[in-house]
Design a protein around this motif. Structure first.
Motif, short mmCIF file in Angstrom:
data_model
loop_
_atom_site.label_atom_id
_atom_site.label_comp_id
_atom_site.label_asym_id
_atom_site.label_seq_id
_atom_site.Cartn_x
_atom_site.Cartn_y
_atom_site.Cartn_z
N PRO A 132 34.25 9.28 19.87
CA PRO A 132 33.25 9.09 20.52
C PRO A 132 32.91 8.71 21.96
O PRO A 132 33.92 7.81 22.10
N ILE A 133 32.19 9.25 22.74
CA ILE A 133 32.23 8.56 24.22
C ILE A 133 31.56 7.17 24.19
O ILE A 133 30.53 6.87 23.55
N PRO A 134 32.18 6.26 25.01
CA PRO A 134 31.63 4.91 25.30
C PRO A 134 30.21 5.06 25.63
O PRO A 134 30.00 5.80 26.60
N GLU A 135 29.39 3.90 25.27
CA GLU A 135 28.07 3.72 25.79
C GLU A 135 27.88 4.01 27.34
O GLU A 135 26.96 4.62 27.96
N LYS A 136 28.81 3.33 27.98
CA LYS A 136 28.73 3.16 29.51
C LYS A 136 29.01 4.69 30.10
O LYS A 136 28.79 4.92 31.38
N PHE A 137 29.43 5.46 29.36
CA PHE A 137 29.76 7.08 30.03
C PHE A 137 28.98 7.86 29.22
O PHE A 137 29.24 9.12 29.62
N THR A 170 36.43 -0.52 39.71
CA THR A 170 36.81 0.96 39.96
C THR A 170 38.55 0.89 39.84
O THR A 170 38.72 1.97 39.21
N LEU A 171 39.14 0.06 40.30
CA LEU A 171 40.70 0.26 40.27
C LEU A 171 41.06 -0.07 38.79
O LEU A 171 41.91 0.86 38.38
N ILE A 172 40.37 -0.66 37.89
CA ILE A 172 40.91 -0.67 36.48
C ILE A 172 40.39 0.75 36.03
O ILE A 172 41.44 1.16 35.14
N ALA A 173 39.14 1.00 35.90
CA ALA A 173 38.87 2.35 35.53
C ALA A 173 39.79 3.43 36.11
O ALA A 173 40.13 4.51 35.24
N VAL A 174 40.07 3.65 37.39
CA VAL A 174 41.02 4.70 37.69
C VAL A 174 42.33 4.67 37.20
O VAL A 174 42.94 5.50 36.79
N CYS A 175 43.01 3.36 36.87
CA CYS A 175 44.24 3.15 36.41
C CYS A 175 44.19 3.70 35.05
O CYS A 175 44.99 4.50 34.48
N ALA A 176 43.19 3.26 34.22
CA ALA A 176 43.27 3.49 32.81
C ALA A 176 42.87 4.98 32.77
O ALA A 176 43.37 5.60 31.73
N GLY A 177 42.05 5.54 33.63
CA GLY A 177 41.75 6.85 33.59
C GLY A 177 43.23 7.71 33.70
O GLY A 177 43.38 8.89 32.99
N TRP A 178 43.75 7.73 34.75
CA TRP A 178 45.01 8.33 35.09
C TRP A 178 46.15 7.93 34.20
O TRP A 178 46.86 9.04 33.63
N HIS A 179 46.22 7.11 33.68
CA HIS A 179 47.23 6.29 32.52
C HIS A 179 46.81 7.48 31.27
O HIS A 179 47.90 7.96 30.86
N THR A 180 45.56 7.22 30.94
CA THR A 180 45.21 8.13 29.69
C THR A 180 45.59 9.80 29.90
O THR A 180 46.17 10.54 29.15
N HIS A 181 45.40 10.22 31.08
CA HIS A 181 45.51 11.61 31.39
C HIS A 181 47.19 12.00 31.48
O HIS A 181 47.43 13.00 30.98
N VAL A 212 41.91 5.95 23.75
CA VAL A 212 43.00 5.29 24.47
C VAL A 212 42.57 4.95 25.90
O VAL A 212 43.17 3.86 26.10
N PHE A 213 41.69 5.56 26.16
CA PHE A 213 40.91 5.02 27.51
C PHE A 213 40.52 3.54 27.51
O PHE A 213 40.82 2.61 28.13
N ASN A 214 39.62 3.32 26.24
CA ASN A 214 39.19 1.96 26.12
C ASN A 214 40.38 1.02 25.85
O ASN A 214 40.07 -0.35 26.75
N ALA A 220 40.99 -2.15 28.71
CA ALA A 220 41.09 -3.66 28.35
C ALA A 220 42.59 -4.21 28.60
O ALA A 220 42.56 -5.35 29.20
N GLU A 221 43.66 -3.29 28.54
CA GLU A 221 44.98 -3.75 29.02
C GLU A 221 44.79 -4.25 30.53
O GLU A 221 45.67 -5.26 30.97
N TYR A 222 44.49 -3.21 31.57
CA TYR A 222 44.26 -3.48 32.90
C TYR A 222 43.46 -4.49 33.27
O TYR A 222 43.80 -5.36 34.10
#
Length: 179
Positions: free
Chosen positions: A68-73, A131-142, A161-163, A167-169
């Motif tokens: 499931p997609i997170p609420e914020k997305f 932004t930096l946390i989301a970009v790091c988590a996004g690229w890491h997941t991809h 995985v992204f969620n 949190a880790e970042y």
């Protein structure tokens, strides 16, 4: 090798990954629309400087697992389109393109002994923490999904995985660990 992304003072996010696959195989996952759609986004690229890039992100399609997609997305549940332009391309070595006009993504590949090295940099990002946390988590997941695809493994669902990585970042940043 540390798989976490690094953040430069200028807001650049960078990753380094190693794959046992040949450069040609990894390169195909960067430029072939069908393979690109297995780990990043479907779409198309005109593979020459000045060529158009259109990526359609449907994260639910990156794995067969229910995720499931997170609420914020939720506003991106039907996908998100990114348009850009190829800035530079050197066959099996470098792919550089604008990311929605605001930033620049570079993929560099080269072979060492038994491994293909992939360097990813994303420059021109907003320097705010979220932004930096989301970009790091996004690229890491991809990149995790790319690794799974190159190993012929079914990847885990993108959002779970992204969620976890987001949190880790966030924790790493709060603990003063240099991102």
């Amino acid at each position: 090798m540390d798989k976490y992304g690094k953040v430069g003072d200028d807001g650049t996010v960078s990753f380094r990954r190693e794959f046992p696959n040949e450069v040609k195989e990894v390169w195909e996952y960067l430029i072939d629309p069908d393979k690109l759609g297995l780990w990043l986004a479907s779409g198309e690229m005109t593979l020459q400087p000045g060529g158009k890039v259109k990526l359609i992100f449907q994260h639910r399609n990156l794995s067969s697992q229910e995720d499931p997609i997170p609420e914020k997305f939720k506003d991106k549940a039907d996908g998100e389109v990114l348009e850009g332009e190829i800035i530079e391309m050197q066959q099996e070595q470098l792919l550089s393109f604008t990311w929605s006009g605001n930033s620049l993504v570079n993929f560099k590949l080269f072979r060492t002994k038994d491994l293909t090295q992939l360097y990813l940099t994303h420059t021109g990002l907003a320097k705010d923490r979220d932004t930096l946390i989301a970009v790091c988590a996004g690229w890491h997941t991809h990149l995790n999904i790319l690794s799974d695809r190159l190993e012929n493994m079914e990847p885990k669902g993108f959002w779970s995985v992204f969620n976890k990585l987001e949190a880790e970042y966030s924790d790493r940043l709060s603990l003063g660990i240099q991102l």
